[in-house]
Design a protein around this motif. Structure first.
Motif, mmCIF file in Angstrom:
data_model
loop_
_atom_site.group_PDB
_atom_site.id
_atom_site.type_symbol
_atom_site.label_atom_id
_atom_site.label_comp_id
_atom_site.label_asym_id
_atom_site.label_seq_id
_atom_site.Cartn_x
_atom_site.Cartn_y
_atom_site.Cartn_z
ATOM 1 N N PRO A 142 1.010 22.571 -11.686
ATOM 2 C CA PRO A 142 0.561 23.552 -12.663
ATOM 3 C C PRO A 142 0.131 24.884 -12.057
ATOM 4 O O PRO A 142 -0.381 24.958 -10.947
ATOM 5 C CB PRO A 142 -0.624 22.865 -13.326
ATOM 6 N N VAL A 143 0.384 25.931 -12.843
ATOM 7 C CA VAL A 143 -0.248 27.224 -12.644
ATOM 8 C C VAL A 143 -1.350 27.325 -13.682
ATOM 9 O O VAL A 143 -1.162 26.988 -14.844
ATOM 10 C CB VAL A 143 0.772 28.369 -12.823
ATOM 11 N N HIS A 144 -2.529 27.771 -13.270
ATOM 12 C CA HIS A 144 -3.693 27.767 -14.139
ATOM 13 C C HIS A 144 -3.919 29.179 -14.683
ATOM 14 O O HIS A 144 -4.121 30.115 -13.917
ATOM 15 C CB HIS A 144 -4.911 27.306 -13.350
ATOM 16 N N VAL A 145 -3.864 29.352 -15.989
ATOM 17 C CA VAL A 145 -4.235 30.603 -16.635
ATOM 18 C C VAL A 145 -5.618 30.409 -17.221
ATOM 19 O O VAL A 145 -5.800 29.643 -18.167
ATOM 20 C CB VAL A 145 -3.226 30.990 -17.746
ATOM 21 N N LEU A 716 -2.138 39.199 -6.291
ATOM 22 C CA LEU A 716 -2.752 38.157 -7.100
ATOM 23 C C LEU A 716 -1.859 36.936 -7.027
ATOM 24 O O LEU A 716 -0.792 36.880 -7.631
ATOM 25 C CB LEU A 716 -2.932 38.628 -8.552
ATOM 26 N N ARG A 717 -2.280 35.944 -6.253
ATOM 27 C CA ARG A 717 -1.475 34.746 -6.039
ATOM 28 C C ARG A 717 -2.353 33.512 -6.141
ATOM 29 O O ARG A 717 -3.504 33.504 -5.693
ATOM 30 C CB ARG A 717 -0.810 34.772 -4.662
ATOM 31 N N ASP A 718 -1.801 32.451 -6.710
ATOM 32 C CA ASP A 718 -2.467 31.157 -6.778
ATOM 33 C C ASP A 718 -1.669 30.141 -5.958
ATOM 34 O O ASP A 718 -0.453 30.253 -5.812
ATOM 35 C CB ASP A 718 -2.573 30.679 -8.227
ATOM 36 N N GLY A 719 -2.366 29.160 -5.408
ATOM 37 C CA GLY A 719 -1.698 28.122 -4.643
ATOM 38 C C GLY A 719 -1.092 28.618 -3.355
ATOM 39 O O GLY A 719 -0.002 28.192 -2.967
ATOM 40 N N VAL A 720 -1.778 29.507 -2.665
ATOM 41 C CA VAL A 720 -1.230 30.087 -1.434
ATOM 42 C C VAL A 720 -1.345 29.104 -0.267
ATOM 43 O O VAL A 720 -0.372 28.833 0.439
ATOM 44 C CB VAL A 720 -1.950 31.402 -1.091
ATOM 45 N N PHE A 721 -2.525 28.560 -0.038
ATOM 46 C CA PHE A 721 -2.735 27.626 1.059
ATOM 47 C C PHE A 721 -2.805 26.175 0.569
ATOM 48 O O PHE A 721 -2.296 25.279 1.228
ATOM 49 C CB PHE A 721 -4.010 27.990 1.818
ATOM 50 N N VAL A 722 -3.453 25.974 -0.557
ATOM 51 C CA VAL A 722 -3.464 24.668 -1.213
ATOM 52 C C VAL A 722 -3.194 24.902 -2.697
ATOM 53 O O VAL A 722 -3.255 26.030 -3.183
ATOM 54 C CB VAL A 722 -4.815 23.933 -1.008
ATOM 55 N N GLY A 723 -2.934 23.837 -3.439
ATOM 56 C CA GLY A 723 -2.481 23.989 -4.804
ATOM 57 C C GLY A 723 -3.467 24.640 -5.744
ATOM 58 O O GLY A 723 -3.062 25.275 -6.719
ATOM 59 N N SER A 724 -4.767 24.533 -5.463
ATOM 60 C CA SER A 724 -5.753 25.019 -6.414
ATOM 61 C C SER A 724 -6.447 26.312 -5.991
ATOM 62 O O SER A 724 -7.373 26.758 -6.661
ATOM 63 C CB SER A 724 -6.828 23.942 -6.646
ATOM 64 N N ASP A 725 -6.021 26.931 -4.897
ATOM 65 C CA ASP A 725 -6.737 28.118 -4.436
ATOM 66 C C ASP A 725 -6.204 29.382 -5.112
ATOM 67 O O ASP A 725 -5.131 29.412 -5.699
ATOM 68 C CB ASP A 725 -6.684 28.243 -2.916
ATOM 69 N N ARG A 726 -7.012 30.439 -5.010
ATOM 70 C CA ARG A 726 -6.666 31.735 -5.580
ATOM 71 C C ARG A 726 -6.924 32.804 -4.542
ATOM 72 O O ARG A 726 -8.000 32.847 -3.933
ATOM 73 C CB ARG A 726 -7.514 32.027 -6.822
ATOM 74 N N TRP A 784 -14.344 24.730 -4.953
ATOM 75 C CA TRP A 784 -15.623 24.305 -4.380
ATOM 76 C C TRP A 784 -16.180 25.327 -3.397
ATOM 77 O O TRP A 784 -17.369 25.332 -3.083
ATOM 78 C CB TRP A 784 -15.478 22.954 -3.686
ATOM 79 N N LEU A 785 -15.317 26.220 -2.907
ATOM 80 C CA LEU A 785 -15.707 27.251 -1.960
ATOM 81 C C LEU A 785 -15.168 28.586 -2.453
ATOM 82 O O LEU A 785 -14.014 28.680 -2.882
ATOM 83 C CB LEU A 785 -15.145 26.941 -0.573
ATOM 84 N N PHE A 786 -15.990 29.619 -2.388
ATOM 85 C CA PHE A 786 -15.512 30.954 -2.776
ATOM 86 C C PHE A 786 -16.103 31.992 -1.826
ATOM 87 O O PHE A 786 -17.205 31.829 -1.281
ATOM 88 C CB PHE A 786 -15.868 31.278 -4.227
ATOM 89 N N ALA A 787 -15.348 33.059 -1.631
ATOM 90 C CA ALA A 787 -15.756 34.116 -0.717
ATOM 91 C C ALA A 787 -15.165 35.432 -1.185
ATOM 92 O O ALA A 787 -14.129 35.468 -1.862
ATOM 93 C CB ALA A 787 -15.304 33.810 0.713
ATOM 94 N N GLY A 788 -15.825 36.525 -0.837
ATOM 95 C CA GLY A 788 -15.331 37.843 -1.209
ATOM 96 C C GLY A 788 -15.861 38.902 -0.270
ATOM 97 O O GLY A 788 -16.925 38.747 0.337
#
Length: 901
Positions: A142-145, A716-726, A784-788
């Motif tokens: 899935p892609v998550h919107v 703007l990409r999703d699933g770059v390193f793992v399936g659920s990351d942004r 579970w982890l976020f950074a900016g």
């Protein structure tokens, strides 16, 4: 009116607790059965689904690439969430599945489209599927919107924009409204701890309409006298009542952006969707906060703060002096240059100040109602104990009969570490009422009213050179009325928005000065005066959007705006501004999009104050006219043959184009180039007689003209390193130059007007003000982890003006007596954030660091800013770290904790 205070004190048990409560009185069978008003235009299906998710709070899952190349016919009017989703998917060959809660999964049709089952016949089950019979399911990647991530709009826009979501506001509300902007690239807030108002600086541009703050379509900005140091442009709103913020940097091409050269801050107040959960018809939200590092209430009147050395010169009697009068006047050196009265910082968990709000909302068949009240009561804050602190240094010169001792305060501030900062207190109450009417499926009308009342302390910049003591505060009351109409029928050529608004402000700015006694001690004599002002601003704007679909999609937008300003007391003047624009967005190739537009703007202003002046030959510049003329066109005399009375008038017009080109080689990656011009007409303050400075008869004021060039990249990409990351990334390099920049300067040789309020200053257009640099913003989210991280770096800051006494035409630190001196940002600033989500994302823990660089320093010699009013304030580099935590044990309650800088 502090009726929330007892409730808040009982509700809050730790610092900065935010409690959110939504009460359900009617539960639907499914969140897709709740009625909402939609206005989603025909567009690519992916962006339409994002808007749908924003409006409903539904999370949408789909296969990667599923919606690529598909278009949605859009949806408008009052529908259930399920009906709206069905209309969005009409003709696409896609179906939806409700997977429980607020999650929808999209699937391809296995066979030709068949009529949908009516919604009133669909059973509500955890796995509700609307699809043709005998449809076989299959596994999805899935892609998550997820529409709750409004900040994704930043990385989909080919321009420099920022978005502050409602969750961001809740997490970083802070002690002042400007704290919610901390960490935004290119954005600073002037006087953030003074008055409780907002004075926004975007890339060095600030004040006088360069960066308007728009709340629910209405502009509110009040110019406040700040002594010889200049003026401040303030807007007032309580952060508890803000539902979201968009920041545009640089000139914009829409109806509300007329006259903006630095950018625009657009706020929306909370509405029914912020209070009522999906599937419910009404809700109530309670929020309370307790704050530490605060006195809780204003210090007693006269309380001093900071070092004070008086004139700094003391004469001591020498032992060699044999007679009582041989040393002349004797001034004794004081034992202390500061009082211990303000060194009473409370403990970490001694929470003395509070803030709170209550908001209610109800949905009806015809629309919705919202009522809210917010209250804040904060005493004086205390300076931190780390970083550079001031000190007093004495030097002496010995003479035959006396010794002269000189005391000087060194450092960037006169306030000591952990010292109470007097006059930083404020109290405010805000009321908000909104009504949304769904006239029919194609029309909506929203009426809004907001009232802001505040009593706040005021530290004048000039007071920092003398005694700083607690005084009676200033008062401001602002009423904002708004009417917003939207008509979106099922026609590609009509999508109209009409806004009408009114802002009324009444202010009483109290100014004080404590006089020194003859011995150089802190004086007890108080001189005070008050400056009242009544200010009104009316406005209206209209926009229509036309869509043309074919081989190459084309969108045409056009509209106009009008606003009228009127100020009484102190200044007494009126100003009107008109503008019109037309813009187009043309996707002339699958990966290339062209945006272009042009704006025309004009203004007139008239000062109602009369100015007595010498007639001479009766010839004046064309921005000044006499009240009366004789038949030959010469000014008539009033009181004697040498005197006449005139009024200042001004009028100008101009045009400003904008164009940008966007290349999207792959989905989620954009490269763009943008060129824009902005024209800002002289403000009401710059066109009238009054405090601080005024126009001069022999110096016409022209419009400011800004050129903005920008190159940028969006990812703007999703699933770059793992399936659920942004992964989100935005980079922009900008060059902004404003010609004919309007500011105050020192008088030039040969300029003289004995009837001006001050012979020291002149308001004029200087040659230019330039701010060049680059910005970067990046975010990574693994659930579970976020950074900016975000950062701004200025590669060039330049202010150019030819004037008497200026050794160099262009500098990077300012001009003598100019307002711009303390609007210049530091050379660089950055922010970094790191956090985790635990226990099924119910607990959020994180830390943020803010890293501020230095402002350009003025040289010690050979410049025109030393020894005059409004010199550049030194700005040293510093780092601030704060921690935050949020715990949501259930859908009704949220607890927030944060340490503040």
């Amino acid at each position: 009116m502090h009726f929330l205070q007892p409730v808040i004190r009982r509700m809050c048990v730790i610092a900065l607790i935010g409690i959110t409560l939504n009460t359900v009185v009617w539960s639907q069978d499914s969140p897709l059965d709740s009625f909402l008003h939609f206005s989603i235009a025909a567009q690519p299906l992916g962006s339409a689904l994002l808007q749908y998710s924003l409006a409903t709070g539904m999370d949408i899952f789909m296969e990667d690439g599923m919606v690529e190349g598909l278009r949605s016919p859009g949806v408008s009017g009052l529908h259930t969430a399920g009906e709206a989703l069905e209309q969005l998917l009409d003709g696409t060959g896609l179906y939806w599945r409700l997977n429980g809660g607020n999650v929808v999964t999209l699937e391809f049709a296995a066979e030709p489209v068949v009529p949908a089952v009516p919604f009133d016949e669909v059973l509500s089950t955890p796995d509700m599927l609307q699809s043709p019979p005998n449809r076989e399911s299959f596994a999805l990647e899935p892609v998550h919107v997820r529409g709750t991530r409004e900040e994704d709009a930043v990385y989909l826009t080919p321009a420099s924009v920022s978005v502050i979501t409602r969750r961001d506001i809740e997490r970083f509300r802070g002690t002042s409204v400007g704290d919610i902007f901390q960490g935004e690239t290119g954005v600073l807030i002037g006087e953030n701890r003074n008055s409780g108002g907002l004075d926004v600086n975007i890339r060095g541009m600030q004040g006088q309409g360069r960066v308007p703050v728009i709340v629910d379509g209405a502009r509110q900005e009040t110019t406040v006298y700040r002594g010889y140091a200049g003026v401040s442009s303030r807007s007032y709103v309580d952060p508890d009542l803000i539902g979201g913020i968009r920041i545009d940097k640089g000139p914009t091409m829409d109806a509300q952006g007329a006259g903006t050269t630095g950018g625009m801050v657009t706020m929306r107040t909370i509405d029914a969707t912020d209070i009522i959960k999906p599937g419910n018809v009404w809700g109530i939200r309670l929020r309370g906060s307790l704050l530490g590092n605060n006195s809780g209430s204003p210090a007693k009147l006269g309380t001093p703060s900071g070092y004070f050395v008086g004139s700094g010169e003391f004469t001591l009697k020498n032992n060699e002096c044999d007679t009582s009068d041989c040393a002349g006047s004797i001034q004794e050196l004081r034992d202390s240059f500061a009082s211990d009265e303000s060194m009473n910082r409370p403990d970490l968990l001694d929470l003395r100040s509070l803030a709170g709000s209550v908001a209610l909302a109800r949905r009806f068949d015809w629309g919705s109602l919202v009522a809210a009240y917010a209250e804040r009561s904060q005493g004086n804050y205390y300076a931190g104990k780390h970083g550079p602190v001031p000190w007093v240094e004495t030097s002496s010169v010995r003479y035959p009969f006396e010794t002269e001792v000189k005391a000087e305060v060194h450092g960037l501030t006169r306030f000591r570490g952990e010292e109470l900062i007097v006059n930083s207190n404020f109290e405010n109450q805000t009321w908000l009422f909104k009504a949304l009417f769904h006239i029919d499926e194609t029309q909506s009308w929203e009426l809004g009213y907001m009232r802001y009342e505040s009593a706040h302390g005021e530290i004048m910049p000039s007071q920092l050179l003398g005694t700083v003591r607690q005084t009676v505060g200033s008062v401001v009351t602002t009423d904002t009325y708004s009417s917003r109409y939207h008509w979106d029928p099922d026609h590609d050529w009509l999508n109209m928005k009409l806004n009408i608004w009114l802002t009324r402000s009444e202010t009483l700015n109290r100014l004080y000065q404590f006089e020194d006694d003859e011995m150089g001690s802190i004086g007890e004599t108080l001189t005070s005066w008050a400056i009242p002002e009544e200010y009104q601003r009316w406005g209206a704007d209209i926009t229509n959007t036309m869509d043309f679909y074919g081989a190459n999609d084309l969108q045409l937008r056009y509209g106009g705006a009008w606003q009228s300003e009127d100020v009484r007391y102190g200044r007494d003047a009126r100003r009107e501004e008109y503008s019109a624009f037309v813009a187009t967005k043309w996707q002339f190739a699958p990966t290339l999009t062209l945006d272009a537009g042009i704006r025309s703007i004009a203004f007139t202003s008239k000062d109602r104050n009369l100015l007595a002046t010498h007639v001479g030959d009766g010839h004046y510049r064309d921005n000044v006219t006499c009240l009366e003329f004789d038949e030959d066109g010469v000014c008539l005399e009033r009181s004697n043959p040498e005197t006449t009375y005139i009024q200042f008038e001004n009028s100008h017009h101009g045009t400003a184009p904008l164009t940008s080109l966007t290349w999207e080689p792959v989905t989620g990656l954009q490269l763009y180039g943008r060129y824009a011009r902005g024209v800002r007409m002289p403000s009401l303050f710059e066109s009238s007689l009054g405090f601080s400075v005024q126009p001069a008869m022999d110096i016409p004021i022209k419009p400011e003209r800004t050129e903005s060039r920008e190159l940028g990249v969006n990812l703007l990409r999703d699933g770059v390193f793992v399936g659920s990351d942004r992964v989100r990334l935005k980079f922009a390099a900008f060059q902004n130059t404003t010609k004919d920049y309007i500011t105050r300067t020192m008088i030039n040789a040969g300029e003289g007007n004995p009837y001006a309020l001050s012979e020291e200053f002149r308001l004029r257009n200087i040659e230019s003000a330039s701010f060049h640099g680059f910005e970067v913003s990046a975010k990574y989210d693994l659930r579970w982890l976020f950074a900016g991280v975000s950062a701004t770096r200025y590669t060039e800051i330049e202010l150019c003006h030819e004037g008497t006494g200026r050794r160099e035409k262009c500098t990077d630190y300012g001009l003598g007596a100019s307002y711009v001196n303390n609007m210049i940002p530091p050379n660089h600033n950055a922010s970094a954030e790191l956090g985790v989500r635990l226990f099924a994302e119910k607990l959020e823990l994180g830390a943020r660091g803010t890293f501020m660089g230095k402002r350009n320093q003025e040289p010690l010699y050979n410049n025109d800013t030393r020894g005059v009013f409004a010199p550049p304030v030194q700005w040293h580099s510093y780092q601030v770290y704060d921690l935050f935590a949020s715990y949501q044990p259930n859908e009704w309650v949220t607890l927030d904790f944060r340490t503040y800088p």
